[in-house]
Design an enzyme around this catalytic site. Sequence first.
Site, mmCIF file in Angstrom:
data_model
loop_
_atom_site.group_PDB
_atom_site.id
_atom_site.type_symbol
_atom_site.label_atom_id
_atom_site.label_comp_id
_atom_site.label_asym_id
_atom_site.label_seq_id
_atom_site.Cartn_x
_atom_site.Cartn_y
_atom_site.Cartn_z
ATOM 1 N N ASP A 76 2.714 -4.418 5.876
ATOM 2 C CA ASP A 76 1.307 -3.518 6.322
ATOM 3 C C ASP A 76 0.628 -4.332 7.672
ATOM 4 O O ASP A 76 0.682 -5.686 7.510
ATOM 5 C CB ASP A 76 0.221 -3.280 5.285
ATOM 6 C CG ASP A 76 -0.535 -2.340 5.435
ATOM 7 O OD1 ASP A 76 -0.360 -1.433 6.842
ATOM 8 O OD2 ASP A 76 -1.213 -1.624 4.573
ATOM 9 N N SER A 77 -0.026 -3.685 8.551
ATOM 10 C CA SER A 77 -0.465 -4.388 9.438
ATOM 11 C C SER A 77 -1.853 -5.394 9.507
ATOM 12 O O SER A 77 -2.004 -6.213 9.975
ATOM 13 C CB SER A 77 -0.900 -3.361 10.649
ATOM 14 O OG SER A 77 -2.121 -2.592 10.169
ATOM 15 N N GLY A 78 -2.338 -4.867 8.463
ATOM 16 C CA GLY A 78 -3.693 -5.710 8.089
ATOM 17 C C GLY A 78 -4.924 -5.108 8.447
ATOM 18 O O GLY A 78 -5.962 -5.451 8.390
ATOM 19 N N GLY A 79 -4.908 -3.928 9.473
ATOM 20 C CA GLY A 79 -5.956 -3.271 10.148
ATOM 21 C C GLY A 79 -6.997 -2.618 8.894
ATOM 22 O O GLY A 79 -8.313 -2.813 9.046
ATOM 23 N N PHE A 80 -6.383 -1.974 7.803
ATOM 24 C CA PHE A 80 -7.133 -1.532 6.941
ATOM 25 C C PHE A 80 -8.083 -2.529 6.351
ATOM 26 O O PHE A 80 -9.314 -2.455 5.735
ATOM 27 C CB PHE A 80 -6.341 -0.858 5.608
ATOM 28 C CG PHE A 80 -7.053 -0.244 4.636
ATOM 29 C CD1 PHE A 80 -7.886 0.947 4.799
ATOM 30 C CD2 PHE A 80 -7.170 -1.021 3.424
ATOM 31 C CE1 PHE A 80 -8.492 1.291 3.361
ATOM 32 C CE2 PHE A 80 -7.965 -0.476 2.249
ATOM 33 C CZ PHE A 80 -8.861 0.830 2.420
ATOM 34 N N ASP A 134 -3.464 0.275 13.326
ATOM 35 C CA ASP A 134 -4.315 1.452 13.305
ATOM 36 C C ASP A 134 -5.705 1.440 13.082
ATOM 37 O O ASP A 134 -6.078 0.307 12.259
ATOM 38 C CB ASP A 134 -3.712 2.641 12.579
ATOM 39 C CG ASP A 134 -3.796 2.357 11.196
ATOM 40 O OD1 ASP A 134 -3.318 1.277 10.682
ATOM 41 O OD2 ASP A 134 -4.021 3.028 10.354
ATOM 42 N N GLN A 181 -3.962 9.041 11.945
ATOM 43 C CA GLN A 181 -5.365 9.212 11.708
ATOM 44 C C GLN A 181 -6.013 10.546 11.991
ATOM 45 O O GLN A 181 -5.191 11.350 12.577
ATOM 46 C CB GLN A 181 -5.924 7.746 12.337
ATOM 47 C CG GLN A 181 -5.683 6.783 11.987
ATOM 48 C CD GLN A 181 -6.172 6.339 10.392
ATOM 49 O OE1 GLN A 181 -6.749 7.143 9.903
ATOM 50 N NE2 GLN A 181 -5.638 5.254 9.948
ATOM 51 N N GLY A 208 -5.890 6.673 6.348
ATOM 52 C CA GLY A 208 -7.236 7.395 6.082
ATOM 53 C C GLY A 208 -7.233 7.475 4.694
ATOM 54 O O GLY A 208 -6.401 7.280 3.809
ATOM 55 N N ASP A 257 3.479 3.003 -1.405
ATOM 56 C CA ASP A 257 3.005 1.701 -1.679
ATOM 57 C C ASP A 257 1.575 1.607 -2.572
ATOM 58 O O ASP A 257 0.945 2.589 -2.187
ATOM 59 C CB ASP A 257 2.986 0.618 -0.511
ATOM 60 C CG ASP A 257 1.810 0.909 0.401
ATOM 61 O OD1 ASP A 257 1.679 1.904 1.135
ATOM 62 O OD2 ASP A 257 0.681 0.008 0.048
ATOM 63 N N CYS A 308 11.350 3.661 -23.358
ATOM 64 C CA CYS A 308 11.544 2.578 -22.244
ATOM 65 C C CYS A 308 12.211 1.358 -22.721
ATOM 66 O O CYS A 308 11.976 0.650 -23.763
ATOM 67 C CB CYS A 308 10.134 1.823 -21.895
ATOM 68 S SG CYS A 308 9.970 0.609 -20.459
ATOM 69 N N CYS A 310 12.577 -1.666 -21.089
ATOM 70 C CA CYS A 310 11.855 -2.825 -20.387
ATOM 71 C C CYS A 310 11.632 -4.006 -21.423
ATOM 72 O O CYS A 310 11.745 -3.785 -22.516
ATOM 73 C CB CYS A 310 10.690 -2.510 -19.485
ATOM 74 S SG CYS A 310 9.102 -2.722 -20.823
ATOM 75 N N CYS A 313 8.912 -3.392 -23.979
ATOM 76 C CA CYS A 313 9.114 -2.348 -24.996
ATOM 77 C C CYS A 313 10.248 -2.774 -25.843
ATOM 78 O O CYS A 313 10.216 -2.140 -27.085
ATOM 79 C CB CYS A 313 9.178 -0.910 -24.294
ATOM 80 S SG CYS A 313 7.871 -0.622 -23.397
ATOM 81 N N HIS A 339 6.427 -3.535 -17.898
ATOM 82 C CA HIS A 339 6.391 -2.365 -18.157
ATOM 83 C C HIS A 339 6.003 -1.440 -17.099
ATOM 84 O O HIS A 339 6.764 -0.454 -16.727
ATOM 85 C CB HIS A 339 5.558 -2.066 -19.249
ATOM 86 C CG HIS A 339 5.619 -0.557 -19.844
ATOM 87 N ND1 HIS A 339 6.687 -0.118 -20.505
ATOM 88 C CD2 HIS A 339 4.337 0.397 -19.526
ATOM 89 C CE1 HIS A 339 6.204 1.078 -20.600
ATOM 90 N NE2 HIS A 339 4.894 1.764 -20.065
HETATM 91 ZN ZN ZN Z 1 8.416 -0.532 -21.172
#
Ligand code: ZN
Length: 357
Positions: A76-80, A134, A181, A208, A257, A308, A310, A313, A339
């Site tokens: 990410d650009s970092g503008g936010f 942006d 935007q 935005g 993301d 699940c 994972c 779990c 998880h």
């Molecule tokens: Zn899990």
Amino acid sequence: MRVLATAHGNLALPAFLPDATRGVLRLVDAEDARDCGVQGLMVNALHLSSQPGTTVIGKLGGIHRFMGWDGPVASDSGGFQVLSLIAQSSSLGSVSDRGFSYRLALGRPKQTLTPDRCIRLQFRLGADLMFCLDECTYPDDDPGRQRTSVERSVRWARECRAAFDQGGGEGARPLLFAVVQGGSDPDLRCECAEQLIAMGFDGYGYGGWPIDKGGQLVEMVEHVARLTPEGVPKHALGIGKPEHVVRCVAWGYDLFDCTLPTRDARHGRLYVFDGSPETLRLRGSFYHYHYAEDDKHRRDPGPVDETCACLCCSRYSRAYLRHLFAIHDPLAGRLATIHNLTFYARLMERLRTDGRR
Ligand SMILES: [Zn+2]
């Protein structure tokens, strides 16, 4: 299957990229992420430029080698983030047509984030997918402010494109995405999208605030998806609630993301499907939260989610996880993160399967 080819492998679409803002998913490492089914990560150029420095990362072979992650990395650009700093206190920074001027904390040296520097930082990281700088706005900013933000975002995208075309060394070119935007004005959004599309980017992001005061996705998210060309990847920046991801995929978004799965995990909030994700109806409510610290799990021998596989779990009980949170052991956050990342990987797999049907 639709894929986005990057210099570090293909991303099967739609894909969710958990936020590794400072080069770490927090509590879990690259191998854990891979085991959870994570395909790619999103880092933040601005944060990494302050610590440890993008020059340091570049000299160490780039962000992939630095993090031990060989899959796709978006930056990410970092503008936010700069804008959030300025919102905290105007003495921390300002914005002009040239870019941002900021300091990360009072007493720290002043720095600038221009389109050119933003691209240089991302090249030094060696990101596979880069974002143009942006200017984000707040939903209640006045129309004049929204227009200025569009004019700057378009101008900066042009400068980013020029820096991108000149920069970089040998080897595979990264992808460059621009961000649409325009606040809540549909015509302004349209104008911004048209100008960016005329320049030609590898993908387009929704920029935005995506969520209204009632927690619903704003109309503009769907509008922007319609404005950008079919077949070109669309990134829903910062959108990550499971029901929002499902809606956005239906509208044509391919990339996401968000910090939500990892942040919620650290606070003991785990995501559980209301049934098997392979056959579940994804309309309306299709999952619930498991609050790991809840006293009712004190003697519960069952797993957080029976469906699940994972590490959390398959090996540990709700009672054990509750105990780990109660004694503040870092393993609690680690298991919960594993998880939640697995939950998102399963959700995206289901959405990809739906797309193939
Ligand atoms: Zn899990």
